[in-house]
Design an enzyme around this catalytic site. Structure first.
Site, PDB file in Angstrom:
ATOM      1  N   ILE A 525       0.819  -1.220   0.000  1.00  0.00           N
ATOM      2  CA  ILE A 525       0.000   0.000   0.000  1.00  0.00           C
ATOM      3  C   ILE A 525       0.853   1.270   0.000  1.00  0.00           C
ATOM      4  O   ILE A 525       0.318   2.373  -0.012  1.00  0.00           O
ATOM      5  CB  ILE A 525      -0.952   0.021   1.212  1.00  0.00           C
ATOM      6  CG1 ILE A 525      -0.163  -0.042   2.530  1.00  0.00           C
ATOM      7  CG2 ILE A 525      -1.962  -1.103   1.120  1.00  0.00           C
ATOM      8  CD1 ILE A 525      -1.030   0.144   3.768  1.00  0.00           C
ATOM      9  N   VAL A 527       5.288   2.770  -0.692  1.00  0.00           N
ATOM     10  CA  VAL A 527       6.719   2.543  -0.873  1.00  0.00           C
ATOM     11  C   VAL A 527       7.458   3.765  -0.364  1.00  0.00           C
ATOM     12  O   VAL A 527       7.100   4.906  -0.704  1.00  0.00           O
ATOM     13  CB  VAL A 527       7.069   2.295  -2.356  1.00  0.00           C
ATOM     14  CG1 VAL A 527       8.573   2.097  -2.517  1.00  0.00           C
ATOM     15  CG2 VAL A 527       6.316   1.092  -2.903  1.00  0.00           C
ATOM     16  N   ASP A 643      11.339  15.503   8.392  1.00  0.00           N
ATOM     17  CA  ASP A 643      10.941  15.020   7.071  1.00  0.00           C
ATOM     18  C   ASP A 643       9.452  15.311   6.835  1.00  0.00           C
ATOM     19  O   ASP A 643       8.687  14.421   6.454  1.00  0.00           O
ATOM     20  CB  ASP A 643      11.233  13.529   6.941  1.00  0.00           C
ATOM     21  CG  ASP A 643      11.280  13.075   5.483  1.00  0.00           C
ATOM     22  OD1 ASP A 643      11.374  13.941   4.592  1.00  0.00           O
ATOM     23  OD2 ASP A 643      11.214  11.855   5.229  1.00  0.00           O
TER      24      ASP A 643
END
Length: 849
Positions: A525, A527, A643
């Protein structure tokens, strides 16, 4: 003979200057401080500024008599310069009456060294200095100068390493700019298996303004500081659109070569020129940066006989991609007849360096000198380097572009070298001397293999009786006190496999258990950099997201460790919850609560999902901001996500946004410091330029990244998109240009047109702009950003209420202004607010509750 049309004869420029000075002026000069270096010669038109170098050592090495050049400079003979020279070898002087392809008398003599030899100079004024070394391999029956291999170093900088002409018979001048801060400066010539030589040496003071301390970077766009601590080698100095400029026409004795041989497609370029006395230097610009002759000629776009020309003029310049470079571009609008008529773009290596440049706005006039500096990191360099100019798409004036001069300088590397990877003592970058590089390299490789082998043995020997051995934290992770009550209540059917609150690291899963839960890793679902994410079901059908580490991934055990550490001590409605992990054998697997709607990015562009309304987008941003605000303030030290991006903001069934992926997170700074020194990590397009430049991480780095997320929400496009026209590649740069023009609505997602309250959009865009301030100290806190977005949502809600109930006699109460930074919610307050929807909170506000 005139060097450039409209200019005085080369030799007469400086002579005319001195002949016009009255004797009284010379008396005044004698009374001025020695470090007063600039004297205006013709203030009426800024024609020429005289620079008087305090240090001015010029040596014609090997010559028996002094040599005077056409530009008026006199070089000392070898005997007159003997006081600067020291060596153990006998002097070897080479002289010839003439030589092929030689136009300067400096190349008719040379000094040859058979062992290390040194020239030392007393420096009267610290600061920037020109170092110029002249080389030409003269024919000599005793020594083959063309085959000489040698190095040239100062006390701290390598100028040449294992240099040789390779039998090429041509004159060569190597020019350097070094910031000297000692009273004694030495240049050492070190022969390699034979001899070294030099024809002439220059050590001359340069003006302080020549190299400022700061320049711009392009990826990301930010400011680079610290140039005053570097040394430089001149690689290119091009007089774009004009002929050769010799030292006779440059106060700083520079040579500017024509650009024609570097033009990629000459048919795309036209040259233009004006008289030199037309060129002006606005306040803050100095004629010492470049002479009028540079700005009086230029290259513009060739006439393509089309209404809307759309091509770039390109120069290709070969550079050493193992070194950072400083690129200086010179401009003067000698093309336009009116102000604000020429807007154009400038590109370096395919990246937008300047977008929509209007020289008349920057300088305040036409034909005014302007320059811009850029620092390019070696890792982003291309060979050849491409300098390009092209039209600005949104320009309402003429479709053209212009450039007058190009300079490229190599910057010394970390070893203090401008040639090769060895310092002045012969040590390489890994700490060894050149003779031991191979041995050190082998030892490092051997050690690495031994270390990897030991690690593999350690993995295999770790006990598998997880109920009896010490917890995972005792082997890898520091202990964290954490409250597991949330996971125990939600996923508590197998309490025997939860660690106690003392360890606080969540539930451990076996690899077989997760293989079953994911149906043997059947459905991917997502990557990411760490690895694939699979959907799974545990216990009595509870869906989970299972992130399995990829052994080939650049992210590894550090990110795995950080994710567990961070999420094990954090619980918040707007942070994705960690359920547990698996570290069986070499596996690194993390198990999270399942976020059914996926990343926010998928709902903005790229997946053909139904577009989110403006209110939904606001609520998603508010949820993510609450999560970040809690990270920054919810613990004593605070946590920096590092991030923040739309793929790390996940949505559940109800479109509640939660921050995810804490593999790069860092504990905030201690009370003794206001930043965390760390290597730069994150995602391009979202990186804080100040963090990228200084490697100093703060919570304001997350604020910058969140500002980019806000622009993605507005524009529904990626932070970086190389497929777009160059000026549009970087979303932050492109969107802020439109915002500053007051025309942001032109790039808003078309799905939002007509469905957004203008004041709500304005408030949201203003908050995004503040997030993207260049310096962290000027950016708001996440608490301030959160309140501005809540205010924007309240404005949108009130607008919707008015539209739904037009028959009401009175409109909704006016929105209350958001509190200041001092009034931002504390962590506990944020958690309390999170238990309610945004609309419920605003209903309370408008009701006065």
């Amino acid at each position: 003979m005139e060097i450039i049309p409209g200019g005085p004869p080369p030799l007469m420029i400086k002579l005319n200057l001195f002949s016009s000075m009255a004797p009284a002026f010379f008396l005044i000069l004698l009374l001025l401080p020695l470090n007063l270096l600039l004297v205006s010669a013709t203030p009426a038109n800024n024609a020429l500024v005289v620079f008087s170098p305090q240090d001015n050592y010029l040596i014609d090495c090997g010559s028996s008599t002094a040599t005077t050049l056409p530009d008026g400079r006199t070089f000392l003979s070898d005997s007159d310069a003997a006081k600067f020279y020291s060596s153990n070898n006998e002097d070897i002087l080479v002289n010839v009456p003439s030589a092929e392809n030689v136009t300067s008398p400096l190349f008719l003599s040379a000094k040859v060294f058979t062992s290390e030899s040194t020239y030392s100079f007393h420096i009267a004024r610290v600061g920037w200095h020109w170092i110029r070394l002249h080389f030409y391999p003269l024919d000599n029956k005793d020594h083959n100068l063309a085959a000489a291999r040698f190095s040239v170093v100062t006390d701290t900088i390598v100028l040449l390493h294992d240099f040789t002409f390779n039998s090429e018979k041509s004159t060569l001048i190597r020019e350097y700019i070094i910031n000297l801060d000692t009273e004694r400066f030495s240049i050492k010539f070190r022969p390699k298996d034979g001899i070294a030589f030099v024809n002439a040496i220059e050590v001359v003071s340069a003006p302080d303004i020549l190299i400022p301390d700061t320049a711009s970077t392009l990826f990301p766009i930010s400011e680079f500081s610290g140039l005053s601590e570097q040394s430089f080698q001149t690689v290119y100095r091009l007089n774009v659109g004009g002929p050769l400029i010799t030292p006779q026409n440059d106060t700083l004795d520079r040579t500017w070569v024509p650009d024609t041989e570097f033009l990629e497609t000459k048919e795309m370029a036209n040259t233009v020129n004006v008289a030199t006395n037309v060129i002006k230097y606005p306040q803050g610009e100095s004629p010492l940066i470049a002479p009028q002759y540079v700005y009086a000629t230029a290259v513009v776009m060739a006439n393509a006989n089309m209404a809307n020309p759309n091509f770039n003029v390109t120069w290709n310049l070969n550079v050493d991609t193992s070194f950072d470079v400083l690129v200086r571009l010179h401009f003067a609008d000698i093309l336009s007849k009116a102000l604000n008529d020429l807007y154009f773009n400038v590109y370096i290596n395919g990246r937008v360096a300047i977008s929509g440049l209007d020289l008349s706005t920057v300088t305040g006039d036409l034909a005014s000198a302007y320059y811009k500096d850029f620092v390019f990191n070696a890792s982003m360099a291309m060979n050849p380097m491409k300098i390009q100019i092209g039209p600005f798409d949104q320009s309402t004036g003429q479709k053209n572009a212009i450039i007058n001069g190009i300079e490229v300088f190599k910057i010394n590397n970390s070893m203090g070298s401008l040639d090769g990877e060895f310092d002045v003592n012969g040590r390489s970058m890994n700490g060894g001397s050149k003779g031991t590089v191979a041995a050190v390299g082998f030892a490092m490789m051997f050690g690495a293999f031994v270390g990897l082998g030991a690690m593999a043995v350690k993995w295999q020997k770790r006990p598998h009786d997880w109920q009896k051995r010490n917890s995972f934290s005792s082997w890898l992770l520091p202990l964290h006190a954490g409250d597991t009550s949330f996971m125990a209540s939600k996923y508590g059917s197998r309490k025997s496999q939860f660690f106690s609150s003392t360890n606080g690291l969540g539930r451990w899963f076996s690899f077989a258990e997760l293989s079953d839960a994911t149906k043997n890793w059947e459905t991917v679902i997502g990557v990411g950099g760490f690895g694939n994410v699979y959907i799974g079901a545990i216990d009595e059908g509870t869906q989970v997201a299972v992130k399995r580490g990829n052994p080939q991934s650049e992210q590894g055990i550090n990110e795995f460790q950080t994710e567990i550490q961070m999420l094990s001590k954090l619980r918040h409605r707007h942070l994705v919850s960690l359920i547990g992990y698996c570290d069986e054998n070499s596996e690194m697997i993390l198990v999270y609560e399942f976020m059914s709607k996926g990343p926010l990015r998928d709902h903005l562009y790229g997946k053909n999902l139904p577009p989110l309304s403006w209110k939904q987008r606001l609520e998603c941003c508010i949820g993510a901001a609450r999560g970040l605000h809690y990270l920054h303030t919810g613990t004593q030290q605070g946590i920096i996500h590092r991030d923040v991006k739309t793929t790390n903001i996940l949505l559940d069934d109800n479109l509640v946004a939660k921050m995810a992926d804490f593999g790069l997170s860092k504990d905030g700074p201690t009370t003794d410091n206001n930043y965390v020194s760390t290597a730069v990590k994150g995602s391009f397009g979202y990186l804080d330029p100040e963090y990228f430049r200084k490697q100093q991480l703060t919570d304001k780095s997350d604020v910058y990244s969140f500002g980019v997320v806000m622009l993605e929400v507005i524009c529904a496009r990626p932070a970086l998109n190389p497929q777009l026209p160059r000026e549009q590649v970087n979303l932050a740069e492109w969107a802020m240009q439109w915002k500053r023009k007051g025309m942001l609505e032109k790039i808003v997602d078309p799905n939002l047109q007509g469905n957004v309250n203008p004041e709500s959009m304005k408030k949201f865009a203003e908050a995004a702009e503040k997030c993207l301030e260049e310096y962290g100290v000027d950016r708001p806190t996440m608490g301030d950003v959160l309140w501005n977005m809540e205010y924007a949502l309240q404005l949108q809600d009130q607008s919707s209420s008015k539209e739904d109930d037009e028959n009401k006699e009175t409109s909704a109460p006016a929105a209350a202004a958001p509190p200041t930074a001092e009034g931002a919610t504390k962590p506990a307050e944020t958690q309390a607010v999170d238990e309610h929807s945004g609309s419920a909170v605003f209903n309370q506000l408008t009701d006065g509750r």
